[in-house]
Design a protein around this motif. Structure first.
Motif, PDB file in Angstrom:
ATOM      1  N   LEU A 163       0.482  -1.118  -0.137  1.00 45.76           N
ATOM      2  CA  LEU A 163       0.160  -0.522  -0.231  1.00 45.76           C
ATOM      3  C   LEU A 163       0.848   1.303  -0.237  1.00 45.76           C
ATOM      4  O   LEU A 163       0.933   2.153  -0.973  1.00 45.76           O
ATOM      5  N   SER A 174      -7.938   1.674   2.888  1.00 40.70           N
ATOM      6  CA  SER A 174      -6.887   0.910   3.165  1.00 40.70           C
ATOM      7  C   SER A 174      -6.982   0.738   4.249  1.00 40.70           C
ATOM      8  O   SER A 174      -6.310   0.293   4.876  1.00 40.70           O
ATOM      9  N   SER A 360      -5.591  -5.687  -2.430  1.00 38.17           N
ATOM     10  CA  SER A 360      -4.411  -5.232  -1.491  1.00 38.17           C
ATOM     11  C   SER A 360      -4.667  -6.259  -0.516  1.00 38.17           C
ATOM     12  O   SER A 360      -3.683  -6.525   0.397  1.00 38.17           O
ATOM     13  N   MET A 404      -1.677  -3.761  -7.749  1.00 38.45           N
ATOM     14  CA  MET A 404      -2.124  -2.852  -7.174  1.00 38.45           C
ATOM     15  C   MET A 404      -2.051  -2.131  -7.913  1.00 38.45           C
ATOM     16  O   MET A 404      -1.829  -0.546  -8.284  1.00 38.45           O
TER      17      MET A 404
END
Length: 430
Positions: A163, A174, A360, A404
Motif C-alpha cells: 500500500l 486502505s 491489497s 495494485m
C-alpha cells in the motif's frame, strides 16, 4: 625446575581444549558452523532483499527465496538447520510479542462496523472455500483445517508495504483493510490456541484429556490477563520512573515477561507464540511504546532469520512435483481470499473499491508459516504445510503487488482522460 614442570602440565590441557590449530579442526567446531550458517543466511537475505527492493517487490519474498536456494533442498550451503530453526523460533516469539505490543484491546471499541464486516466475511469465505477443496482432494478433516488456517490470514507487514509503494496507504479503504487485518491477527492467535485441541481430538484422545487441555487454555488466558492487565504495567512504570541508566532494566523486564509467558504457554501444551502475543497485548500505552522502541532492531534480525529458515524447509523438488489437488488448494487460497475480500467490501463502505480491497489483502506471510510450524510440530500434514505456505506467500504477494500497480496505472489514466475531456469542453465553450 618447578616452573618448567608446571608449563609441561599446562600445555596438554590447552591443546586438549583447543585441539591442533589447523583450518580443518577450526571448521569442525560448533562455533565455526554456527557463524558460517548465520553468515550465509544473513548475506543471502541481504542480497535477495536488496534485489527485491530494487524491483519493487516485498523483501520478505527475497528472504524466502534466499532460504530456498541456500538450504538443503537447494544448493545445500546450509545443512544443519538446528541452530537456524532455534533462532527462527525466537523470531516467532518476538514477532508475536511485538504484534501484541502494537495492538491495544481497548482500541477495538473504536473499530468501525465496516472493518468487522469485511474481516468476518473474507475470513469465512477464504477459510471455508479452502477447507472444502482440501476435503474434496482427499485430505483428512484435521489436515484440511490446518491447510485452511495456514492460508487464511493476510500478512499485515507485506500488505502495508504494498500500500505504501502504491501511494494509497492513507486512503479510507486502505485504513479499513489494515484494521480488518488487525482483527485477523486476533482471530489467528485464537486459532493457534485451538489447534492443539483439534489435533488431539482428531487422534481420538480421551475426553478427559481434551477437557484438561481446554482448562489449561482458560488458565493461560486468565493468568496472563490478571498479571498483564494489573501487575505488569505497575512494575514497568515503577522501573521506568527511575533514573535514565535503569531504563534498560525496564525494557529487559518487559521482554522477560514475554518469554516467561511464552514458556508457560509451551509448558501447558500451546504454541509459545500465543503466550508472547497475549503478554504483549496486555502491555499498553507508554510502556508498550517504550518496549517497542527497544526491541525493534532485535526483532528485525530474528524475523529475517525466521523467513530464511522457513525458506530452507521448502523442498522445491517436492513443490515442482505437487499434484493437481494440492495446486487446486493453492489456487483456491488465492481466489478465495480475493472473492472473500471483494464480497466483504461490497457489504461495507468500500463498495466502489472492492477490487482494490481484494488485491491489497491477498498477501500471506508470517502467520502462514507460524501456523505451518505449529502443524508440523503436532505432526499434522507436515509434508504439505510448508510448500503450501511458501507457494501461497510467493504467488499472492506477487499478484497483489502487480495488481495494485495496474489499478493505480488505470486510475491515473482515467484521471488524465477526465482532465483532457474537461479541457476540451472548456475550449468549446470559449
Amino acid at each position: 625446575m618447578l616452573r618448567g614442570h608446571f608449563v609441561k602440565l599446562e600445555e596438554p590441557r590447552i591443546q586438549d581444549q583447543l585441539g591442533p590449530v589447523t583450518g580443518c579442526s577450526l571448521a569442525a567446531t560448533p562455533e565455526f558452523s554456527l557463524l558460517l550458517n548465520l553468515g550465509l543466511a544473513i548475506s543471502a537475505a541481504f542480497g535477495f532483499s536488496f534485489f527485491f527492493s530494487k524491483i519493487k517487490q516485498p523483501v520478505v519474498l527475497g528472504q524466502l527465496i534466499a532460504g530456498i536456494i541456500i538450504g538443503p533442498f537447494g544448493l545445500g550451503l546450509i545443512q544443519d538447520l538446528g541452530t537456524i530453526n532455534l533462532l527462527a523460533s525466537l523470531g516467532i516469539v518476538l514477532l508475536l510479542f511485538t504484534v501484541g505490543l502494537e495492538l491495544d484491546p481497548l482500541e477495538i471499541r473504536k473499530i468501525g462496523p465496516d472493518s468487522f464486516i469485511l474481516a468476518t466475511v473474507e475470513l469465512t469465505i477464504s477459510f471455508v472455500s479452502v477447507l472444502g477443496v482440501a476435503l474434496l482432494v482427499g485430505l483428512s478433516t484435521i489436515e484440511a483445517v490446518f491447510v485452511g488456517a495456514v492460508v487464511a490470514t493476510t500478512s499485515t507487514a507485506i500488505m502495508s508495504k504494498i500500500l505504501l509503494e502504491s501511494k494509497s496507504f492513507h486512503a479510507k479503504e486502505s485504513q479499513m483493510v489494515i484494521t480488518a487485518s488487525v482483527i485477523e491477527d486476533f482471530a489467528t492467535v485464537f486459532i493457534l490456541l485451538l489447534l492443539p485441541g483439534l489435533a488431539a481430538a482428531s487422534n481420538q484422545v480421551a475426553s478427559s484429556d481434551l477437557a484438561q487441555l481446554v482448562a489449561k487454555g482458560i488458565l493461560l488466558v486468565v493468568v496472563i490477563f490478571v498479571f498483564g492487565w494489573r501487575i505488569a504495567p505497575r512494575i514497568i512504570d515503577r522501573v521506568t520512573q527511575s533514573d535514565q541508566e535503569y531504563k534498560e532494566t525496564a525494557f529487559l523486564l518487559a521482554l522477560s515477561f514475554g518469554f516467561i509467558f511464552a514458556l508457560l504457554s509451551s509448558f501447558l501444551g500451546f504454541s509459545p507464540a500465543v503466550g508472547a502475543f497475549l503478554m504483549g497485548l496486555m502491555i499498553r500505552g507508554k510502556q508498550a511504546t517504550f518496549v517497542l522502541d527497544k526491541v525493534g532492531p532485535v526483532k528485525d534480525l530474528f524475523i529475517v532469520l525466521f523467513f530464511v529458515s522457513m525458506g530452507t524447509l521448502i523442498n522445491m523438488g517436492a513443490v515442482l512435483t505437487l499434484t493437481l489437488p494440492i495446486l487446486a488448494v493453492i489456487a483456491t487460497a488465492i481466489l478465495g481470499k480475493y472473492w472473500g475480500c471483494w464480497t466483504g467490501a461490497k457489504f461495507s463502505a468500500a463498495k466502489g473499491e472492492a477490487s482494490k480491497v481484494g488485491l491489497s489483502m491477498l498477501p500471506r506471510g508470517e502467520f502462514s508459516f507460524i501456523v505451518a510450524s505449529e502443524g508440523a510440530g503436532l505432526g499434522v500434514a507436515s509434508q504439505i504445510l510448508y510448500p503450501v505456505a511458501g507457494l501461497t506467500t510467493l504467488v499472492s504477494s506477487f499478484l497483489s503487488s502487480i495488481g495494485m500497480r495496474l489499478l493505480k496505472a488505470r486510475a491515473t489514466k482515467a484521471a488524465e482522460i477526465s482532465v483532457a475531456v474537461k479541457a476540451r469542453r472548456a475550449e468549446k465553450t470559449t
